[in-house]
Write a protein that holds these residues in place. Structure first.
Motif, PDB file in Angstrom:
ATOM      1  N   MET A   1       0.823  -1.130  -0.039  1.00 25.34           N
ATOM      2  CA  MET A   1      -0.065   0.013   0.034  1.00 25.34           C
ATOM      3  C   MET A   1       0.830   1.345  -0.136  1.00 25.34           C
ATOM      4  O   MET A   1       1.751   1.342   0.700  1.00 25.34           O
ATOM      5  CB  MET A   1      -0.848  -0.135   1.271  1.00 25.34           C
ATOM      6  N   ILE A   2       0.685   2.312  -0.805  1.00 24.26           N
ATOM      7  CA  ILE A   2       1.365   3.330  -0.940  1.00 24.26           C
ATOM      8  C   ILE A   2       0.684   4.422  -0.527  1.00 24.26           C
ATOM      9  O   ILE A   2      -0.662   4.708  -1.123  1.00 24.26           O
ATOM     10  CB  ILE A   2       1.822   3.681  -2.506  1.00 24.26           C
ATOM     11  N   PHE A  63      -2.151   6.408   8.421  1.00 19.16           N
ATOM     12  CA  PHE A  63      -0.866   5.584   7.892  1.00 19.16           C
ATOM     13  C   PHE A  63      -1.183   3.936   7.989  1.00 19.16           C
ATOM     14  O   PHE A  63      -0.181   3.605   7.677  1.00 19.16           O
ATOM     15  CB  PHE A  63       0.434   6.274   8.309  1.00 19.16           C
ATOM     16  N   ALA A  64      -1.925   3.662   8.715  1.00 15.99           N
ATOM     17  CA  ALA A  64      -2.184   2.313   9.174  1.00 15.99           C
ATOM     18  C   ALA A  64      -2.223   1.347   7.972  1.00 15.99           C
ATOM     19  O   ALA A  64      -2.810   1.545   6.988  1.00 15.99           O
ATOM     20  CB  ALA A  64      -3.432   2.018   9.923  1.00 15.99           C
ATOM     21  N   VAL A  68       4.642   2.200   1.812  1.00 17.74           N
ATOM     22  CA  VAL A  68       5.467   3.509   1.568  1.00 17.74           C
ATOM     23  C   VAL A  68       4.706   4.529   1.660  1.00 17.74           C
ATOM     24  O   VAL A  68       3.399   4.722   1.233  1.00 17.74           O
ATOM     25  CB  VAL A  68       6.031   3.081  -0.153  1.00 17.74           C
ATOM     26  N   LEU A  69       5.334   5.875   1.996  1.00 16.85           N
ATOM     27  CA  LEU A  69       4.607   6.804   2.386  1.00 16.85           C
ATOM     28  C   LEU A  69       5.284   8.126   1.724  1.00 16.85           C
ATOM     29  O   LEU A  69       6.544   8.317   1.782  1.00 16.85           O
ATOM     30  CB  LEU A  69       4.545   7.269   3.910  1.00 16.85           C
ATOM     31  N   LEU A  70       4.525   8.958   0.886  1.00 19.51           N
ATOM     32  CA  LEU A  70       5.087   9.829   0.406  1.00 19.51           C
ATOM     33  C   LEU A  70       5.093  11.285   1.343  1.00 19.51           C
ATOM     34  O   LEU A  70       3.555  11.549   1.254  1.00 19.51           O
ATOM     35  CB  LEU A  70       4.756  10.601  -1.059  1.00 19.51           C
ATOM     36  N   ALA A  94       4.270   7.739  11.022  1.00 27.45           N
ATOM     37  CA  ALA A  94       4.601   6.723  10.280  1.00 27.45           C
ATOM     38  C   ALA A  94       5.186   5.446  10.951  1.00 27.45           C
ATOM     39  O   ALA A  94       4.787   4.402  10.732  1.00 27.45           O
ATOM     40  CB  ALA A  94       5.464   7.217   9.216  1.00 27.45           C
ATOM     41  N   LYS A  95       6.206   5.872  11.779  1.00 28.34           N
ATOM     42  CA  LYS A  95       6.963   4.840  12.680  1.00 28.34           C
ATOM     43  C   LYS A  95       5.909   3.993  13.391  1.00 28.34           C
ATOM     44  O   LYS A  95       5.980   2.914  13.442  1.00 28.34           O
ATOM     45  CB  LYS A  95       7.903   5.561  13.508  1.00 28.34           C
ATOM     46  N   ALA A  96       4.979   4.691  14.311  1.00 22.95           N
ATOM     47  CA  ALA A  96       4.063   4.302  15.131  1.00 22.95           C
ATOM     48  C   ALA A  96       3.200   2.956  14.107  1.00 22.95           C
ATOM     49  O   ALA A  96       2.603   1.958  14.667  1.00 22.95           O
ATOM     50  CB  ALA A  96       3.059   5.007  15.852  1.00 22.95           C
ATOM     51  N   ALA A  97       2.858   3.621  13.000  1.00 23.51           N
ATOM     52  CA  ALA A  97       1.891   2.752  12.301  1.00 23.51           C
ATOM     53  C   ALA A  97       2.493   1.631  11.687  1.00 23.51           C
ATOM     54  O   ALA A  97       2.069   0.802  10.951  1.00 23.51           O
ATOM     55  CB  ALA A  97       1.277   3.811  11.253  1.00 23.51           C
ATOM     56  N   GLY A  98       4.067   1.672  11.621  1.00 24.05           N
ATOM     57  CA  GLY A  98       4.680   0.462  10.792  1.00 24.05           C
ATOM     58  C   GLY A  98       5.035   0.817   9.346  1.00 24.05           C
ATOM     59  O   GLY A  98       5.321  -0.335   8.805  1.00 24.05           O
ATOM     60  N   VAL A  99       5.130   2.105   9.063  1.00 26.60           N
ATOM     61  CA  VAL A  99       5.318   2.423   7.590  1.00 26.60           C
ATOM     62  C   VAL A  99       6.778   1.684   7.544  1.00 26.60           C
ATOM     63  O   VAL A  99       7.600   1.848   8.122  1.00 26.60           O
ATOM     64  CB  VAL A  99       5.189   3.909   7.146  1.00 26.60           C
TER      65      VAL A  99
END
Length: 271
Positions: A1-2, A63-64, A68-70, A94-99
């Motif tokens: 998922m992006i 972000f769950a 990959v996150l832009l 993002a870190k907490a959501a595991g991105v």
């Protein structure tokens, strides 16, 4: 998922549109402060989620499940100190959501940025400290700052004023920077890479000559004090500082073609 933040802005929207030509809509998350402004994306199958840089809880939810996150940099460039806070909220969420990886739209000169560029320097440090795999896009300024419909007034006036001191610029269109960003969202080869995204060099005097050539009307370049330029003065001052006077091959590599030239952009204005 992006996932892509800032999807109701120019750059984020182009990124989403490009990704939709290459991957299923069901694999995309569009993050917006006001989801209703991206309702058309939802209708096309994109998962549109609410997320505000001011609201860490909303970002964690947005972000769950994202791989990959832009992270498009915060649009608030007037509130002192707010952008690193916004970016820190997003990185922590993002870190907490595991991105798995963050791609961040930084800026040219952010290796040791001064003034407004210091926000990007700080954010790059936050990314390193977070320990989340990441990709950094050090974008030059948008070419549209100088190449825009306002050039029609330049033709009418017969002159283009500038306070750039003749220094060259490597500005790039918003579309090219967005397409380059989209290219880094797929494939592991971009992890840990810093891309310097710059275009070919030209001057404001070159721009005046190009406008004249494209329109067939005389347009002269005229050097003026920055104070005479109003709201665009800061761009000319940054140009005069030499910040934008270097090139790099990274943009062309990501695009798979040469970047849009200043002349092509001028032709687009007058087409």
């Amino acid at each position: 998922m992006i996932a892509v933040t800032g999807v109701t802005g120019n750059l984020g929207r182009i990124v989403i549109e490009d990704l939709l030509t290459r991957i299923p809509a069901s694999e995309l998350v569009a993050v917006a402060r006001t989801p209703s402004k991206a309702a058309d994306l939802s209708e096309r199958g994109v998962d549109v989620r609410a997320g505000s840089y001011d609201d860490p809880a909303s970002l964690r939810a947005a972000f769950a499940g994202v791989d990959v996150l832009l992270l498009v940099s915060s649009p608030d460039i007037t509130t002192p100190g707010i952008r690193p806070i916004h970016h820190g909220n997003a990185i922590d969420a993002a870190k907490a959501a595991g991105v798995g990886r963050i791609v961040y739209t930084s800026a040219e000169g952010a290796a040791n940025g001064q003034g407004f560029l210091a926000d990007h320097t700080t954010t790059e440090g936050l990314l390193r400290d977070a320990g989340v795999p990441h990709t950094i896009l050090r974008n030059t300024f948008y070419m549209e700052a100088l190449v825009n419909p306002g050039l029609r007034d330049v033709v009418s006036a017969g002159e283009l004023p500038g306070a750039d001191e003749g220094r060259p610029v490597n500005l790039v269109t918003i579309r090219d920077l967005a397409l380059a960003a989209a290219a880094t969202l797929t494939g592991p080869e971009h992890t840990g890479v810093i891309y310097e995204l710059r275009g070919a060099l030209w001057t404001v005097a070159d721009l005046a000559a190009t406008v004249a050539d494209v329109t067939g009307s005389p347009v002269a370049y005229r050097a003026v004090p920055a104070a005479d330029l109003g709201g665009i003065a800061f761009v000319h001052q940054i140009i005069a500082s030499g910040l934008f006077d270097e090139t790099a091959p990274d943009l062309e590599k990501l695009l798979g073609r040469p970047a849009t030239t200043m002349r092509e952009a001028v032709q687009g204005v007058f087409s």
